[in-house]
Write an enzyme that holds these catalytic residues in place. Structure first.
Site, PDB file in Angstrom:
ATOM      1  N   GLY A   1       0.792  -1.284   0.072  1.00 45.50           N
ATOM      2  CA  GLY A   1       0.103  -0.069  -0.060  1.00 45.50           C
ATOM      3  C   GLY A   1       0.804   1.309  -0.022  1.00 45.50           C
ATOM      4  O   GLY A   1       0.358   2.187   0.418  1.00 45.50           O
TER       5      GLY A   1
ATOM      6  N   ARG B   1      -4.714  -8.491  -9.816  1.00 43.96           N
ATOM      7  CA  ARG B   1      -5.760  -9.474 -10.275  1.00 43.96           C
ATOM      8  C   ARG B   1      -6.083  -8.495 -11.474  1.00 43.96           C
ATOM      9  O   ARG B   1      -6.330  -7.227 -11.826  1.00 43.96           O
ATOM     10  CB  ARG B   1      -7.073  -9.441  -9.622  1.00 43.96           C
ATOM     11  CG  ARG B   1      -6.751  -9.925  -8.215  1.00 43.96           C
ATOM     12  CD  ARG B   1      -7.249 -11.384  -8.301  1.00 43.96           C
ATOM     13  NE  ARG B   1      -6.938 -12.063  -6.764  1.00 43.96           N
ATOM     14  CZ  ARG B   1      -6.827 -13.395  -6.584  1.00 43.96           C
ATOM     15  NH1 ARG B   1      -7.206 -14.244  -7.530  1.00 43.96           N
ATOM     16  NH2 ARG B   1      -6.698 -13.766  -5.358  1.00 43.96           N
TER      17      ARG B   1
ATOM     18  N   HIS C   1       2.183   0.910 -12.817  1.00 44.17           N
ATOM     19  CA  HIS C   1       2.719  -0.134 -13.214  1.00 44.17           C
ATOM     20  C   HIS C   1       4.249   0.132 -13.230  1.00 44.17           C
ATOM     21  O   HIS C   1       4.666   1.243 -13.933  1.00 44.17           O
ATOM     22  CB  HIS C   1       2.467  -0.711 -14.817  1.00 44.17           C
ATOM     23  CG  HIS C   1       3.155  -2.021 -15.126  1.00 44.17           C
ATOM     24  ND1 HIS C   1       2.654  -3.164 -14.523  1.00 44.17           N
ATOM     25  CD2 HIS C   1       4.261  -2.082 -15.921  1.00 44.17           C
ATOM     26  CE1 HIS C   1       3.561  -3.986 -15.091  1.00 44.17           C
ATOM     27  NE2 HIS C   1       4.602  -3.748 -15.915  1.00 44.17           N
TER      28      HIS C   1
END
Ligand code: GAR
Length: 181
Positions: free
Chosen positions: A12, A79, A97
């Site tokens: 996180g 996911r 990313h």
């Protein structure tokens, strides 16, 4: 005020970076991992959390929690986002990313860059579409690969860049939402 949901599976740190700037807007954190660090960080900040573990209907189960949400930020969410969630938020799901897409999509992108003996990598904020890390790029930052980099040192430096560009990209997209663009 636009409301943001953050989806994450890991520690996180990107959520924390977003929280620094969008503490009023982030209304919900969703994780597929009951032990994910992102959940503790959200609870410490007084933000509601939901756990939905994997399964074929994960996107549908997550969508049920998102009433009143305007923008979704994936922050280490490991996911695939699928319908009906994807089509309920057209161009309203962002992802961070750890590579300069289209290079090194998928998992552990910094290790792919090291294995490739690349001299440069970086990070990308992009819109999420049905592919794996294929959506339109919003913002990128380059990170040079040093000769003595390990997987850990390189990922740590990429994450510093992530924490700079993710809030900046979210600000840009929120501006478009507010402006009705
Ligand atoms: C980040 O480096 C993010 O770019 C990566 O997971 C890490 C999560 O860290 N995401 C992907 O690889 C997605 N394909 P965090 O939980 O500390 O934000």
């Amino acid at each position: 005020m636009p409301k943001i949901a953050v989806l994450g599976s890991g520690t996180g740190s990107n959520f924390q970076a977003l929280l620094g700037e969008f503490g009023d807007e982030i209304a919900l954190v969703v994780s597929d991992q009951p032990d994910a660090g992102i959940l503790g960080k959200a609870e410490a900040a007084g933000i509601s959390t939901v756990v939905e573990e994997g399964g074929h209907d994960l996107s549908a189960r997550i969508l049920k929690h998102l009433e009143g949400i305007d923008l979704i930020c994936l922050a280490g969410f490991m996911r695939l986002v699928k319908d009906p969630l994807l089509s309920a938020f057209p161009n309203l799901i962002l992802n961070i990313h750890p590579s300069l897409l289209p290079k090194y999509p998928g998992k552990a992108a910094w290790e792919q860059a090291l294995a490739d003996e690349a001299e440069m990598t970086g990070c990308t904020v992009h819109y999420v579409d049905a592919g794996v890390d294929t959506g339109e790029v919003i913002m990128q930052e380059e990170v040079a690969i040093l000769s003595d980099d390990t997987s850990e040192t390189l990922h740590a430096r990429i994450q510093l860049a992530e924490h700079r560009i993710y809030p900046e990209a979210v600000r840009l997209v929120l501006g478009k939402i507010r402006g009705g663009a």
